[in-house]
Design a protein around this motif. Structure first.
Motif, short mmCIF file in Angstrom:
data_model
loop_
_atom_site.label_atom_id
_atom_site.label_comp_id
_atom_site.label_asym_id
_atom_site.label_seq_id
_atom_site.Cartn_x
_atom_site.Cartn_y
_atom_site.Cartn_z
N GLU A 75 30.55 37.43 51.25
CA GLU A 75 30.67 37.13 52.66
C GLU A 75 29.75 35.87 53.06
OE1 GLU A 75 29.83 40.12 51.64
OE2 GLU A 75 31.86 40.87 51.55
N ASN A 76 28.58 35.83 52.34
CA ASN A 76 27.61 34.50 52.88
C ASN A 76 27.46 33.67 51.85
OD1 ASN A 76 25.80 36.07 51.70
ND2 ASN A 76 24.87 36.82 53.30
N GLY A 77 27.75 33.90 50.68
CA GLY A 77 27.58 33.08 49.43
C GLY A 77 27.64 31.65 49.40
N PRO A 78 27.59 30.86 48.32
CA PRO A 78 27.67 29.25 48.29
C PRO A 78 29.33 28.79 48.61
CG PRO A 78 26.48 30.29 46.22
CD PRO A 78 26.99 31.34 47.17
N ALA A 79 29.97 29.61 48.52
CA ALA A 79 31.42 29.02 48.78
C ALA A 79 31.79 29.18 50.45
CB ALA A 79 32.59 30.21 48.38
N THR A 80 30.86 29.91 51.17
CA THR A 80 31.07 29.94 52.67
C THR A 80 29.87 28.91 53.45
OG1 THR A 80 29.15 31.43 53.07
CG2 THR A 80 31.53 32.31 52.34
N TRP A 81 28.84 28.21 52.35
CA TRP A 81 27.73 27.46 53.07
C TRP A 81 28.31 26.28 53.73
CZ3 TRP A 81 23.83 27.69 48.37
CH2 TRP A 81 23.52 28.78 48.04
N HIS A 82 29.36 25.64 53.42
CA HIS A 82 29.97 24.50 54.08
C HIS A 82 30.15 24.70 55.29
CE1 HIS A 82 34.16 25.81 54.62
NE2 HIS A 82 33.81 26.73 53.75
N LYS A 83 30.21 25.97 56.06
CA LYS A 83 30.70 26.18 57.56
C LYS A 83 29.52 25.71 58.35
CE LYS A 83 32.67 30.42 56.35
NZ LYS A 83 32.98 31.88 56.48
N ASP A 84 28.46 26.24 57.64
CA ASP A 84 27.07 25.73 58.60
C ASP A 84 26.42 24.19 58.07
OD1 ASP A 84 25.44 28.67 59.80
OD2 ASP A 84 27.18 27.46 60.43
N CYS A 85 26.78 24.05 56.75
CA CYS A 85 26.24 22.95 56.06
C CYS A 85 27.51 22.13 55.54
CB CYS A 85 25.38 23.10 54.88
SG CYS A 85 23.81 24.06 55.42
N PRO A 86 28.24 21.18 56.29
CA PRO A 86 29.39 20.69 55.61
C PRO A 86 28.85 19.66 54.41
CG PRO A 86 29.13 20.17 58.09
CD PRO A 86 27.91 21.08 57.57
N ILE A 87 27.83 19.38 54.37
CA ILE A 87 27.47 18.50 53.13
C ILE A 87 27.60 19.29 51.74
CG2 ILE A 87 24.90 19.20 52.90
CD1 ILE A 87 24.47 16.32 52.70
N ALA A 88 27.68 20.57 51.93
CA ALA A 88 28.13 21.35 50.70
C ALA A 88 29.21 20.84 50.07
CB ALA A 88 28.13 22.81 51.13
N ASN A 89 30.34 20.39 50.76
CA ASN A 89 31.47 20.18 50.28
C ASN A 89 31.54 18.61 50.23
OD1 ASN A 89 32.09 22.85 50.06
ND2 ASN A 89 33.60 22.96 51.58
N THR A 90 31.22 18.13 51.40
CA THR A 90 31.28 16.54 51.35
C THR A 90 30.25 15.72 50.66
OG1 THR A 90 29.84 16.50 53.46
CG2 THR A 90 32.20 16.65 53.52
N GLY A 91 28.99 16.44 50.33
CA GLY A 91 27.89 15.65 49.86
C GLY A 91 28.39 14.99 48.29
N VAL A 92 27.47 13.91 47.86
CA VAL A 92 28.10 13.33 46.54
C VAL A 92 26.55 13.52 45.85
CG1 VAL A 92 29.88 11.88 47.58
CG2 VAL A 92 27.48 10.92 47.55
N ARG A 93 25.69 14.16 46.18
CA ARG A 93 24.27 14.19 45.29
C ARG A 93 24.07 15.67 45.45
NH1 ARG A 93 19.17 10.82 46.93
NH2 ARG A 93 18.38 12.59 46.26
N GLN A 94 25.12 16.65 45.37
CA GLN A 94 24.51 18.01 45.39
C GLN A 94 23.76 18.80 44.22
OE1 GLN A 94 24.99 20.33 48.43
NE2 GLN A 94 24.29 18.41 49.06
#
Ligand SMILES: NS(=O)(=O)c1cccc(F)c1F
Ligand SMILES: [Zn+2]
Length: 265
Positions: free
Chosen positions: A9-28
């Motif tokens: 429910e709240n793991g890495p695949a959901t973090w983009h909801k509060d932290c868009p950089i999770a999916n848009t970042g290029v140096r994660q």
């Protein structure tokens, strides 16, 4: 939104909801450290040994924050980091761990796809920057190297006497949100390998929200040994929802245009 964690429910695949950089970042971070082929780590003969000055900590708090266990010395600590790929001096902030519920998973960084059972992160912030003068300010600074995190893989083998004071304390912070003041002194230097010469280094991010892209990562090739009992002690720490923390690692992120340097051939 429920606070972030590592469950479905709240793991890495959901973090983009509060932290868009999770999916848009290029140096994660983390990443899979590939040692052969096209996108592999490139040997850089200019990379020097990492230099740590870690006088034994005399005052520290050991905390279970629900997603890891963290050792945080009092503000007066003088521990410093320099050398390696760094051009500045960094101040020690805290160390914490990531682990899995069996020995075939748990580390955040991987080597050619291999995960280790756990990974130790030593977090530091650039104490010579004119733009910030605390760890929290460093995280929010947008400076590409505001932080430097040293990563050490843990593998199962002999008991690690230097880490025993830490693993023996895990049962005292079983409940999420609990903390204890660390009894006596702790010698972090004794935990680390003698020579800090062989490592991978690349530009990345925090591996937990806010996932800020401000970290110079240094991941050491040589794992640190801990016993099975010491690994089991991590797996008994609770996440605040009545379950043990059994996999507080983020999966590897795309490298994009980044290169990874290696200080060894
Ligand atoms: N897992 S991690 O080392 O990237 C990390 C986590 C929380 C705060 C940090 F400053 C940090 F560096
Ligand atoms: Zn970490």
């Amino acid at each position: 939104m429920a606070p972030w964690g590592y469950s479905k429910e709240n793991g890495p695949a959901t973090w983009h909801k509060d932290c868009p950089i999770a999916n848009t970042g290029v140096r994660q971070s983390p990443i899979d450290l590939i040692t052969t082929g096209q996108t592999c780590a490139k040997y850089d003969s200019n990379l020097k040994p990492v230099i740590v000055s870690y006088p034994a900590f005399s005052e520290a708090t050991f905390l279970n924050n629900g997603h890891s266990v963290q050792f945080q010395p009092s503000a007066g600590n003088l521990s410093e980091l320099s050398g390696g790929p760094l051009t500045k001096k960094y101040k020690f902030e805290q160390f914490h761990f990531h682990w899995g519920n069996n020995d075939s998973e748990g580390s955040e960084h991987r080597v050619n796809g291999k995960m280790y059972p756990a990974e130790l992160h030593l977090v530091h912030w650039n104490s010579e920057s004119p733009n910030f003068s605390s760890f929290q300010e460093a995280v929010g600074s947008n400076d590409p190297h505001a932080l430097c995190v040293l990563g050490f893989f843990l593998k199962v083998g002999a008991e690690n006497a230097s880490l025993k004071p830490i693993t023996d304390l895990l049962s005292k912070v079983k409940n999420a949100g609990s903390s204890v003041s660390f009894p006596g002194k702790f010698d972090l230097k004794a935990v680390l390998p003698e020579t800090l010469t062989d490592y991978y280094t690349y530009d990345g991010s925090l591996t937990t929200p806010p996932l800020a892209e401000c970290v110079k990562w240094i991941v050491f090739k040589e794992p640190i040994e801990v016993s099975t009992a010491q690994m089991e002690a991590f797996r008994a720490v609770d996440d605040g929802h009545g379950k043990p923390i059994t996999g507080n690692y983020r999966p590897p992120c795309p490298l994009h245009t980044r290169t990874v340097a290696a200080s060894f051939k």
